[in-house]
Design an enzyme around this catalytic site. Structure first.
Site, PDB file in Angstrom:
ATOM      1  N   HIS A   1       3.818  -4.324   9.309  1.00 31.75           N
ATOM      2  CA  HIS A   1       3.718  -4.197  10.767  1.00 31.75           C
ATOM      3  C   HIS A   1       2.408  -4.756  11.327  1.00 31.75           C
ATOM      4  CE1 HIS A   1       7.004  -1.602   9.720  1.00 31.75           C
ATOM      5  NE2 HIS A   1       6.212  -0.735   9.120  1.00 31.75           N
TER       6      HIS A   1
ATOM      7  N   ARG B   1       5.140  10.661  -2.939  1.00 32.37           N
ATOM      8  CA  ARG B   1       4.808  10.477  -1.528  1.00 32.37           C
ATOM      9  C   ARG B   1       6.018  10.806  -0.635  1.00 32.37           C
ATOM     10  NH1 ARG B   1       4.683   4.524   1.312  1.00 32.37           N
ATOM     11  NH2 ARG B   1       3.887   5.234   3.310  1.00 32.37           N
TER      12      ARG B   1
ATOM     13  N   ASP C   1       1.408 -15.242   7.078  1.00 29.79           N
ATOM     14  CA  ASP C   1       1.011 -16.645   6.882  1.00 29.79           C
ATOM     15  C   ASP C   1       1.213 -17.079   5.428  1.00 29.79           C
ATOM     16  OD1 ASP C   1       0.316 -17.005   9.525  1.00 29.79           O
ATOM     17  OD2 ASP C   1      -1.862 -16.997   9.181  1.00 29.79           O
TER      18      ASP C   1
ATOM     19  N   HIS D   1      12.641  -2.561   2.731  1.00 28.83           N
ATOM     20  CA  HIS D   1      12.070  -1.241   3.006  1.00 28.83           C
ATOM     21  C   HIS D   1      12.984  -0.174   2.430  1.00 28.83           C
ATOM     22  CE1 HIS D   1       9.133  -3.054   5.588  1.00 28.83           C
ATOM     23  NE2 HIS D   1      10.108  -3.770   6.115  1.00 28.83           N
ATOM     24  N   ILE D   2      12.376   0.879   1.943  1.00 30.98           N
ATOM     25  CA  ILE D   2      13.129   2.004   1.376  1.00 30.98           C
ATOM     26  C   ILE D   2      13.793   2.781   2.511  1.00 30.98           C
ATOM     27  CG2 ILE D   2      12.878   4.161   0.079  1.00 30.98           C
ATOM     28  CD1 ILE D   2      10.359   2.720  -1.226  1.00 30.98           C
ATOM     29  N   SER D   3      13.011   3.107   3.513  1.00 27.83           N
ATOM     30  CA  SER D   3      13.537   3.850   4.666  1.00 27.83           C
ATOM     31  C   SER D   3      14.117   2.865   5.681  1.00 27.83           C
ATOM     32  CB  SER D   3      12.415   4.674   5.304  1.00 27.83           C
ATOM     33  OG  SER D   3      11.398   3.824   5.812  1.00 27.83           O
TER      34      SER D   3
ATOM     35  N   ASN E   1       8.031  -5.401  -0.482  1.00 28.71           N
ATOM     36  CA  ASN E   1       7.892  -4.266   0.429  1.00 28.71           C
ATOM     37  C   ASN E   1       6.395  -4.173   0.703  1.00 28.71           C
ATOM     38  OD1 ASN E   1       7.720  -1.897   1.821  1.00 28.71           O
ATOM     39  ND2 ASN E   1       8.975  -0.701   0.399  1.00 28.71           N
TER      40      ASN E   1
ATOM     41  N   GLU F   1      12.244  -9.459   2.673  1.00 28.45           N
ATOM     42  CA  GLU F   1      11.496  -8.256   3.064  1.00 28.45           C
ATOM     43  C   GLU F   1      12.389  -7.035   2.846  1.00 28.45           C
ATOM     44  OE1 GLU F   1       9.864  -8.363   7.084  1.00 28.45           O
ATOM     45  OE2 GLU F   1      10.229  -6.209   7.282  1.00 28.45           O
TER      46      GLU F   1
ATOM     47  N   ALA G   1       2.951  -0.597   5.118  1.00 25.79           N
ATOM     48  CA  ALA G   1       2.466  -0.662   6.499  1.00 25.79           C
ATOM     49  C   ALA G   1       1.919  -2.043   6.873  1.00 25.79           C
ATOM     50  CB  ALA G   1       1.406   0.407   6.722  1.00 25.79           C
TER      51      ALA G   1
ATOM     52  N   ARG H   1       6.985   1.012  13.654  1.00 31.90           N
ATOM     53  CA  ARG H   1       7.599   0.471  12.423  1.00 31.90           C
ATOM     54  C   ARG H   1       8.740  -0.497  12.745  1.00 31.90           C
ATOM     55  NH1 ARG H   1       5.298   3.836   8.434  1.00 31.90           N
ATOM     56  NH2 ARG H   1       4.936   5.917   9.224  1.00 31.90           N
TER      57      ARG H   1
ATOM     58  N   ARG I   1      12.832   5.088  12.649  1.00 32.55           N
ATOM     59  CA  ARG I   1      11.548   5.789  12.595  1.00 32.55           C
ATOM     60  C   ARG I   1      10.684   5.428  13.822  1.00 32.55           C
ATOM     61  NH1 ARG I   1       9.092   5.202   6.801  1.00 32.55           N
ATOM     62  NH2 ARG I   1       7.842   6.943   7.607  1.00 32.55           N
TER      63      ARG I   1
ATOM     64  N   TYR J   1      11.055   8.898   1.068  1.00 31.51           N
ATOM     65  CA  TYR J   1      11.036   7.823   0.068  1.00 31.51           C
ATOM     66  C   TYR J   1      11.688   8.185  -1.271  1.00 31.51           C
ATOM     67  CZ  TYR J   1       7.794   5.826   3.441  1.00 31.51           C
ATOM     68  OH  TYR J   1       7.231   5.330   4.596  1.00 31.51           O
TER      69      TYR J   1
ATOM     70  N   PRO K   1       0.793  -1.228   0.000  1.00 35.75           N
ATOM     71  CA  PRO K   1       0.000   0.000   0.000  1.00 35.75           C
ATOM     72  C   PRO K   1       0.826   1.279   0.000  1.00 35.75           C
ATOM     73  CG  PRO K   1      -0.143  -1.126   2.122  1.00 35.75           C
ATOM     74  CD  PRO K   1       0.517  -2.075   1.169  1.00 35.75           C
ATOM     75  N   ASN K   2       0.333   2.217  -0.788  1.00 33.72           N
ATOM     76  CA  ASN K   2       0.880   3.586  -0.923  1.00 33.72           C
ATOM     77  C   ASN K   2       2.183   3.639  -1.714  1.00 33.72           C
ATOM     78  OD1 ASN K   2      -1.224   4.832   0.696  1.00 33.72           O
ATOM     79  ND2 ASN K   2      -0.286   3.782   2.426  1.00 33.72           N
TER      80      ASN K   2
HETATM   81  C1  DQA Z   1       8.131   1.238   4.165  1.00 32.99           C
HETATM   82  C2  DQA Z   1       8.155   1.494   5.680  1.00 32.99           C
HETATM   83  C3  DQA Z   1       6.791   1.247   6.281  1.00 32.99           C
HETATM   84  O1  DQA Z   1       6.814   1.487   7.680  1.00 32.99           O
HETATM   85  C4  DQA Z   1       5.775   2.189   5.657  1.00 32.99           C
HETATM   86  O2  DQA Z   1       4.483   1.945   6.166  1.00 32.99           O
HETATM   87  C5  DQA Z   1       5.786   2.142   4.171  1.00 32.99           C
HETATM   88  C6  DQA Z   1       7.066   2.058   3.471  1.00 32.99           C
HETATM   89  C7  DQA Z   1       9.490   1.559   3.499  1.00 32.99           C
HETATM   90  O3  DQA Z   1       9.684   1.121   2.373  1.00 32.99           O
HETATM   91  O4  DQA Z   1      10.312   2.275   4.078  1.00 32.99           O
HETATM   92  O5  DQA Z   1       4.753   2.254   3.520  1.00 32.99           O
HETATM   93  O6  DQA Z   1       7.881  -0.144   3.954  1.00 32.99           O
END
Ligand code: DQA
Length: 137
Positions: free
Chosen positions: A77, A17, A84, A97-99, A71, A95, A74, A108, A104, A22, A9-10
């Protein structure tokens, strides 16, 4: 070699964004460059804001592909269902993550899915995805 990249998502809004967190590059531009760089492997990309669609994609590729780089945004978390699905499939999952999620908010810092993944890469910007792909080579 077949590798599936999944964004949750997002992440369709990458480039627009919160660019301070990001970055300002859209994922499609980055993905085209990645495909050119790793022309000998089959890289596939899927993005969804919908939890069930992410699970369906994991089921679809999870018995035939060589690797998944996810990725889950959210959902990382919160989602027992995605955790599952990762446990249910045969294909190893990384897994990403960009950040740097550990730099943070506290909420997270915990990943529901991490224990079912082969490894975690966090905090390298879009390069996190490339490092995930490289881990399968
Ligand atoms: C994220 C970190 C997550 O906490 C956040 O909800 C995202 C992006 C990252 O790529 O840093 O949507 O997965």
């Amino acid at each position: 070699m077949k590798i599936q990249i999944i964004n949750g998502p997002n992440l369709n809004l990458l480039g627009k964004r919160e660019p301070g967190i990001y970055g300002s590059e859209g994922f499609e531009t980055f993905f085209e460059a990645l495909k050119n760089k790793y022309a000998t492997i089959q890289l596939h990309y899927f993005q969804s804001n919908v939890e069930g669609e992410i699970i369906n994609k994991l089921h679809e590729v999870g018995f035939s592909f060589d690797g998944v780089v996810i990725n889950a945004g959210a959902y990382t978390h919160t989602s027992i269902a995605i955790a599952d699905a990762i446990a249910a499939i045969k294909t190893p999952v990384i897994e990403v993550h960009i950040s740097n999620v550990y730099a943070r908010e506290d909420y997270r810092h915990h990943s529901m899915m991490a224990k079912n993944c082969k490894g975690i890469i966090t905090g390298f910007g879009l390069q996190s995805y490339e490092l995930g792909v490289m881990s399968f080579l």
